[in-house]
Write a protein that holds these residues in place. Structure first.
Motif, PDB file in Angstrom:
ATOM      1  N   ARG A 222       0.462  -1.015   0.304  1.00 57.82           N
ATOM      2  CA  ARG A 222       0.348   0.062   0.124  1.00 57.82           C
ATOM      3  C   ARG A 222       0.595   1.518  -0.271  1.00 57.82           C
ATOM      4  O   ARG A 222       0.265   2.079  -0.783  1.00 57.82           O
ATOM      5  CB  ARG A 222      -0.967  -0.326   0.785  1.00 57.82           C
ATOM      6  N   GLU A 223       2.361   1.188   0.523  1.00 60.44           N
ATOM      7  CA  GLU A 223       3.137   2.954   0.716  1.00 60.44           C
ATOM      8  C   GLU A 223       3.197   2.794  -0.778  1.00 60.44           C
ATOM      9  O   GLU A 223       3.365   4.538  -1.033  1.00 60.44           O
ATOM     10  CB  GLU A 223       3.566   2.783   2.220  1.00 60.44           C
TER      11      GLU A 223
ATOM     12  N   ALA B 154       2.565   1.740  -3.444  1.00 60.11           N
ATOM     13  CA  ALA B 154       1.701   2.185  -4.135  1.00 60.11           C
ATOM     14  C   ALA B 154       0.690   4.101  -3.862  1.00 60.11           C
ATOM     15  O   ALA B 154       0.548   5.119  -5.025  1.00 60.11           O
ATOM     16  CB  ALA B 154       0.246   1.817  -4.308  1.00 60.11           C
ATOM     17  N   LEU B 155       0.605   4.093  -3.086  1.00 56.53           N
ATOM     18  CA  LEU B 155       0.877   5.571  -1.941  1.00 56.53           C
ATOM     19  C   LEU B 155       1.773   6.288  -2.896  1.00 56.53           C
ATOM     20  O   LEU B 155       1.609   7.379  -3.358  1.00 56.53           O
ATOM     21  CB  LEU B 155       0.736   5.569  -0.892  1.00 56.53           C
TER      22      LEU B 155
ATOM     23  N   ARG C  19       1.375   7.060  -6.653  1.00 53.58           N
ATOM     24  CA  ARG C  19       0.617   8.087  -7.430  1.00 53.58           C
ATOM     25  C   ARG C  19       0.919   9.515  -6.560  1.00 53.58           C
ATOM     26  O   ARG C  19       1.001  10.533  -7.553  1.00 53.58           O
ATOM     27  CB  ARG C  19      -0.981   7.650  -6.169  1.00 53.58           C
TER      28      ARG C  19
ATOM     29  N   THR D 236       4.119   1.317  10.546  1.00 52.69           N
ATOM     30  CA  THR D 236       4.807  -0.284  10.288  1.00 52.69           C
ATOM     31  C   THR D 236       5.738  -0.604  11.537  1.00 52.69           C
ATOM     32  O   THR D 236       6.491   0.027  11.950  1.00 52.69           O
ATOM     33  CB  THR D 236       4.927   0.317   8.742  1.00 52.69           C
TER      34      THR D 236
END
Length: 93
Positions: free
Chosen positions: A1-2, A4-5, A8, A91
């Protein structure tokens, strides 16, 4: 997720700042160059960047950062009016 963020956000900035008119800022440090611009599309969001060259290994930089944030140096920092810092682990990495 990180990851991908981060991808983006990087893509957004690369697209919106492509061909941006960067304005040089006065840096408080002679070893750092600073610039600013506004996000494209008529936005009033400002973007800044600072660049420096560090002539040290990653290990030396990490050791310096750890030494800089010892309890003793943080106590001195707060006694001289600096803001208290709190590390929150988000995390496992």
């Amino acid at each position: 997720r990180e990851i991908a963020l981060l991808a983006r956000v990087r893509q957004k900035f690369e697209v919106s700042l492509k061909g941006a008119n960067w304005k040089k800022l006065e840096s408080p440090n002679v070893f750092v160059t600073m610039e600013s611009t506004y996000e494209g599309g008529g936005s009033t969001a400002g973007v800044g960047r600072a660049v420096t060259i560090v002539d040290a290994s990653v290990e030396v930089c990490a050791a310096w950062e750890v030494a800089r944030t010892t309890r003793e140096t943080l106590k001195i920092h707060v006694e001289f009016g600096g803001l208290e810092r709190e590390v929150v682990k988000l995390t496992n990495h």
